[in-house]
Design an enzyme around this catalytic site. Structure first.
Site, PDB file in Angstrom:
ATOM      1  N   ASN A 250       0.824  -1.211   0.000  1.00 45.87           N
ATOM      2  CA  ASN A 250       0.000   0.000   0.000  1.00 45.87           C
ATOM      3  C   ASN A 250       0.860   1.263   0.000  1.00 45.87           C
ATOM      4  O   ASN A 250       0.345   2.366   0.148  1.00 45.87           O
ATOM      5  CB  ASN A 250      -0.897   0.035   1.238  1.00 45.87           C
ATOM      6  CG  ASN A 250      -1.830  -1.147   1.294  1.00 45.87           C
ATOM      7  OD1 ASN A 250      -2.443  -1.500   0.295  1.00 45.87           O
ATOM      8  ND2 ASN A 250      -1.932  -1.774   2.447  1.00 45.87           N
TER       9      ASN A 250
ATOM     10  N   GLU B 227     -16.512   3.445   2.151  1.00 46.89           N
ATOM     11  CA  GLU B 227     -15.109   3.759   1.832  1.00 46.89           C
ATOM     12  C   GLU B 227     -15.049   4.498   0.512  1.00 46.89           C
ATOM     13  O   GLU B 227     -15.766   4.134  -0.420  1.00 46.89           O
ATOM     14  CB  GLU B 227     -14.304   2.448   1.666  1.00 46.89           C
ATOM     15  CG  GLU B 227     -14.055   1.731   2.950  1.00 46.89           C
ATOM     16  CD  GLU B 227     -13.514   0.311   2.747  1.00 46.89           C
ATOM     17  OE1 GLU B 227     -12.801   0.054   1.763  1.00 46.89           O
ATOM     18  OE2 GLU B 227     -13.816  -0.526   3.601  1.00 46.89           O
TER      19      GLU B 227
ATOM     20  N   HIS C 180     -14.182  -2.571   4.734  1.00 48.31           N
ATOM     21  CA  HIS C 180     -13.026  -3.247   5.315  1.00 48.31           C
ATOM     22  C   HIS C 180     -13.382  -3.910   6.655  1.00 48.31           C
ATOM     23  O   HIS C 180     -14.241  -3.422   7.399  1.00 48.31           O
ATOM     24  CB  HIS C 180     -11.917  -2.213   5.544  1.00 48.31           C
ATOM     25  CG  HIS C 180     -10.626  -2.798   5.966  1.00 48.31           C
ATOM     26  ND1 HIS C 180     -10.171  -2.745   7.262  1.00 48.31           N
ATOM     27  CD2 HIS C 180      -9.682  -3.462   5.262  1.00 48.31           C
ATOM     28  CE1 HIS C 180      -8.991  -3.340   7.339  1.00 48.31           C
ATOM     29  NE2 HIS C 180      -8.662  -3.776   6.137  1.00 48.31           N
TER      30      HIS C 180
ATOM     31  N   LYS D 288      -0.377   3.737   4.518  1.00 49.41           N
ATOM     32  CA  LYS D 288      -0.473   3.417   3.087  1.00 49.41           C
ATOM     33  C   LYS D 288       0.356   4.447   2.310  1.00 49.41           C
ATOM     34  O   LYS D 288       1.575   4.418   2.399  1.00 49.41           O
ATOM     35  CB  LYS D 288      -1.936   3.319   2.698  1.00 49.41           C
ATOM     36  CG  LYS D 288      -2.634   2.300   3.633  1.00 49.41           C
ATOM     37  CD  LYS D 288      -4.019   1.963   3.308  1.00 49.41           C
ATOM     38  CE  LYS D 288      -4.721   1.241   4.452  1.00 49.41           C
ATOM     39  NZ  LYS D 288      -4.100  -0.019   4.875  1.00 49.41           N
TER      40      LYS D 288
ATOM     41  N   SER E   7     -11.122  -1.347  -0.495  1.00 49.51           N
ATOM     42  CA  SER E   7      -9.781  -1.920  -0.359  1.00 49.51           C
ATOM     43  C   SER E   7      -9.577  -3.207  -1.149  1.00 49.51           C
ATOM     44  O   SER E   7      -8.451  -3.552  -1.468  1.00 49.51           O
ATOM     45  CB  SER E   7      -9.472  -2.170   1.121  1.00 49.51           C
ATOM     46  OG  SER E   7     -10.384  -3.093   1.663  1.00 49.51           O
TER      47      SER E   7
ATOM     48  N   HIS F 159      -7.488   4.535   1.211  1.00 49.09           N
ATOM     49  CA  HIS F 159      -6.757   4.217  -0.018  1.00 49.09           C
ATOM     50  C   HIS F 159      -6.763   5.348  -1.049  1.00 49.09           C
ATOM     51  O   HIS F 159      -6.005   5.288  -2.019  1.00 49.09           O
ATOM     52  CB  HIS F 159      -7.309   2.929  -0.643  1.00 49.09           C
ATOM     53  CG  HIS F 159      -7.004   1.732   0.194  1.00 49.09           C
ATOM     54  ND1 HIS F 159      -5.771   1.122   0.192  1.00 49.09           N
ATOM     55  CD2 HIS F 159      -7.753   1.066   1.109  1.00 49.09           C
ATOM     56  CE1 HIS F 159      -5.772   0.120   1.052  1.00 49.09           C
ATOM     57  NE2 HIS F 159      -6.969   0.061   1.622  1.00 49.09           N
TER      58      HIS F 159
ATOM     59  N   ASP G 258     -14.356   6.222   5.034  1.00 53.82           N
ATOM     60  CA  ASP G 258     -12.952   5.820   5.204  1.00 53.82           C
ATOM     61  C   ASP G 258     -12.211   6.109   3.888  1.00 53.82           C
ATOM     62  O   ASP G 258     -12.498   5.511   2.857  1.00 53.82           O
ATOM     63  CB  ASP G 258     -12.935   4.323   5.559  1.00 53.82           C
ATOM     64  CG  ASP G 258     -11.544   3.814   5.878  1.00 53.82           C
ATOM     65  OD1 ASP G 258     -10.566   4.338   5.320  1.00 53.82           O
ATOM     66  OD2 ASP G 258     -11.430   2.862   6.672  1.00 53.82           O
TER      67      ASP G 258
END
Ligand SMILES: Cc1ncc(COP(=O)(O)O)c(C=O)c1O
Length: 333
Positions: free
Chosen positions: A52, A183, A138, A243, A187, A215, A212
């Site tokens: 990541n 998210e 996640h 990440k 992920s 990423h 979230d």
């Protein structure tokens, strides 16, 4: 003694079952140096497509330098929870800097993304609450939802008609509050949520919105500030430093009132030793660097679309990937 049960039998039973199902997890040692790209496994060199550390900051000299400086100046541990004697001015300074750069009212540090998600959700929801979570969130968000003891309902992945129906149904219930959890970049599949639609629905039904951004941060959004950046109406915007930031830890952007609330009610914040100074130094340097890396982000996203196209041309499925996360789907259940 004859009918005494073997108290450890469940362990070997569970492990055997995992092995039979070909789902047994084990740790593989890899040899690493400061390269973020190459790894050596069983004496063979590989290109690492699986980390990541999207921008290679894990080994960036600026991060290492400031991490070392902070360690020399303040030590390698913070010695206590921030509510005891672990609240060094460097923690507060970093939170203020995060709030300023991300245009948030306040920011609050957590020791990891997993810890943040399993601490914040049980603070904002309780057994009388409802959590509506996307089916592909996640595991840390699932665990946080379960810990809260709220009723957890999963809406179909990125299906906002389904979410709205859940919100309409919830009006018939007697929940003390409703939270929507999603998210920005998922992920596993690397696809994105529709944050504007989520904000609209959370406003319409007076639900808290927890998004979230782990990423997207560093890679997507204006100057890599993520896909929550610049959006009004997100109650908790979660970011991680493990990440793109190349380091460790996490933060939530929220109102000052929510921050005060979390300092009082988020157990993972209250009862855990604060992030160590060397990590704060690395995050601080990453925060200076990330907004300046537009050229590197363009390069990354060009590489990503090249790779995704090539994978697809081989006839392989890449789910809904619309980011640097590209799954290669070999089996759908
Ligand atoms: C969406 C999301 N949130 C949180 C986490 C956990 O973050 P951390 O690795 O900082 O514990 C992950 C980890 O992969 C993630 O994918």
């Amino acid at each position: 003694m004859g009918n005494k049960k073997n108290k450890s039998a469940f362990i070997s039973d569970a492990l055997d079952q995992r092995k039979r199902e070909h789902r047994f997890r084990s740790l593989s040692d890899i040899e690493v140096d400061s390269s973020s790209v190459k790894i050596i496994f069983e004496e063979k060199e590989y290109i690492n497509f699986s980390s990541n550390d999207y921008l290679g900051l894990r080994s960036h000299p600026d991060l290492i330098k400031r991490s070392n400086e902070f360690a020399s100046k303040y030590g390698v541990g913070s010695g206590a929870s921030r509510l005891v004697t672990g609240n060094f001015s460097i923690h507060t300074d970093l939170e203020n800097k995060l709030a300023k750069i991300f245009d948030g009212e306040a920011a609050i540090l957590f020791n990891s993304g997993f810890q943040a998600n399993t601490s914040i959700l049980p603070a904002v929801a309780d057994r009388n609450s409802l959590i509506l979570a996307d089916k592909k969130i996640h595991n840390s968000l699932i665990q946080g939802s379960l810990l809260s003891r709220a009723t957890l309902k999963r809406f179909d992945h990125n299906n906002y008609d389904d979410l709205e129906q859940c919100l309409i149904d919830a009006e018939k219930g007697s929940y003390n509050r409703i939270s929507i959890v999603s998210e920005t970049v998922f992920s596993m599949d690397g696809d994105r949520n529709d944050i504007d639609r989520l904000i609209e629905l959370s406003n319409k039904y007076d639900a808290l919105l927890y998004s979230d951004d782990a990423h997207a941060l560093g890679v997507l959004g204006s100057h890599g500030l993520g896909l929550n950046y610049g959006k009004e109406g997100i109650d908790i915007s979660l970011g991680t430093f493990g990440k793109s930031f190349g380091s460790f830890g996490a933060f939530a952007l929220c109102s000052q009132e929510m921050k005060d609330y979390l300092i009082n009610f988020a157990s993972g914040f209250i009862y855990s030793t604060a992030l160590p100074p060397n990590v704060i130094g690395a995050i601080d340097a990453g925060l200076d660097l990330i907004p300046t890396l537009d050229k590197e982000r363009d390069q990354l996203l060009n590489n990503v679309s090249y790779l995704r196209n090539q994978i697809q041309q081989l006839g392989l499925e890449t789910a809904g990937s619309d980011s640097q996360i590209i799954p290669v789907v070999t089996e759908r259940k």
